[in-house]
Design a protein around this motif. Sequence first.
Motif, PDB file in Angstrom:
ATOM      1  N   THR A 193      -5.055   1.489 -23.397  1.00 46.94           N
ATOM      2  CA  THR A 193      -4.895   2.360 -24.569  1.00 46.94           C
ATOM      3  C   THR A 193      -6.246   2.944 -24.993  1.00 46.94           C
ATOM      4  O   THR A 193      -6.379   3.493 -26.081  1.00 46.94           O
ATOM      5  CB  THR A 193      -4.315   1.573 -25.761  1.00 46.94           C
TER       6      THR A 193
ATOM      7  N   HIS B   8      -0.761   3.552 -29.165  1.00 52.30           N
ATOM      8  CA  HIS B   8      -0.822   3.144 -27.761  1.00 52.30           C
ATOM      9  C   HIS B   8      -1.366   4.243 -26.848  1.00 52.30           C
ATOM     10  O   HIS B   8      -1.290   4.119 -25.633  1.00 52.30           O
ATOM     11  CB  HIS B   8       0.582   2.742 -27.277  1.00 52.30           C
TER      12      HIS B   8
ATOM     13  N   GLN C 108       4.935   5.146 -25.743  1.00 55.94           N
ATOM     14  CA  GLN C 108       4.436   4.442 -24.551  1.00 55.94           C
ATOM     15  C   GLN C 108       5.215   3.142 -24.356  1.00 55.94           C
ATOM     16  O   GLN C 108       4.689   2.050 -24.591  1.00 55.94           O
ATOM     17  CB  GLN C 108       2.943   4.155 -24.718  1.00 55.94           C
TER      18      GLN C 108
ATOM     19  N   ARG D  34       3.895   0.095 -22.678  1.00 52.96           N
ATOM     20  CA  ARG D  34       2.937  -0.760 -23.410  1.00 52.96           C
ATOM     21  C   ARG D  34       3.638  -1.468 -24.575  1.00 52.96           C
ATOM     22  O   ARG D  34       3.040  -1.743 -25.609  1.00 52.96           O
ATOM     23  CB  ARG D  34       1.766   0.079 -23.926  1.00 52.96           C
TER      24      ARG D  34
ATOM     25  N   ALA E 295       5.607  -0.343 -26.707  1.00 54.54           N
ATOM     26  CA  ALA E 295       5.834   0.443 -27.921  1.00 54.54           C
ATOM     27  C   ALA E 295       7.337   0.576 -28.100  1.00 54.54           C
ATOM     28  O   ALA E 295       8.053   0.939 -27.165  1.00 54.54           O
ATOM     29  CB  ALA E 295       5.204   1.819 -27.776  1.00 54.54           C
TER      30      ALA E 295
END
Length: 289
Positions: free
Chosen positions: A123, A157, A209, A212, A214
């Motif tokens: 990130t 992110h 994202q 990640r 999210a």
Amino acid sequence: MNILKLSALSKKEINDIIDLAEEFKNGKKVNYNHEKTIANLFFEPSTRTHYSFDMAALKLGCNTINFDGSNSSLKKGETLYDTIKTFEMFGVDALVIRATENEYYNSLINNINIPIINAGDGTGNHPSQSLLDLMTIREEFGKFEGLKIAIVGDVKHSRVAHSNIEIMKRLGMEVYISGPEEFREDGYDFKNLDDIISDMDIIMLLRIQRERDAKLEKLTNEEYHNLYGLNSERVNKMKASAIIMHPAPFNRNIEIADDVVECSKSRIFKQIQNGVYIRMALINKVLNK
Ligand code: CP
């Protein structure tokens, strides 16, 4: 030399890279005649960054090696460092690397003796994306100073947002941030998109994202689109001269409506085109140092 994050480059160095990219776009030729080999080492998925670095290297006359992590000795437990050191020992001239860990390069730079171009770290930073964004903005407006940009979506992110916020503020742009509470970060003042949209020169949208972790805790995709997505109703509130950007990949009808992706204000595919020229400039820069 390495290109790891734009905060390490001066405003002049950044403008010089964009100048060189524009020269390449206008037909400037540099031909390494296959004397140089660039290794593209992507430890995370990528379409634009990976293959536009490949295209850029080929247009400069370099050879390229494209590493496929899913079919490599990573599967046998080999580390990131050992994989990268292996490509140095093959005799490649520069490495283009994308990896999941923020600032992964800090654990490499003392032991790797060829240039590294960071193609995205977790990130953290995405310097080549920011440069192609800046090239697209400078082409459109001829300047950075005083321009107002709203960056909308999963800021938390997004390495694109983190790179862009730093350099855009340093270049004198006014940067506004908008998005749901799940994606907010300390240090940024979040605005309601509908309150600021008519005053912006640029609306830059971000993808959620999900890779990640999210997630939208409280909103469905449809609710997100209604609250934060760029639809034609919002586009009609933008200034006549304002443009729409997105680093892509984009999720149609979540952060951007299907019919907005290629509307007259959209520069999304131009960003992708400019990415090849920015990456030519970056490869040329590191090979010449
Ligand atoms: N904008 C961007 O980094 O896209 P890719 O993940 O496809 O490289």
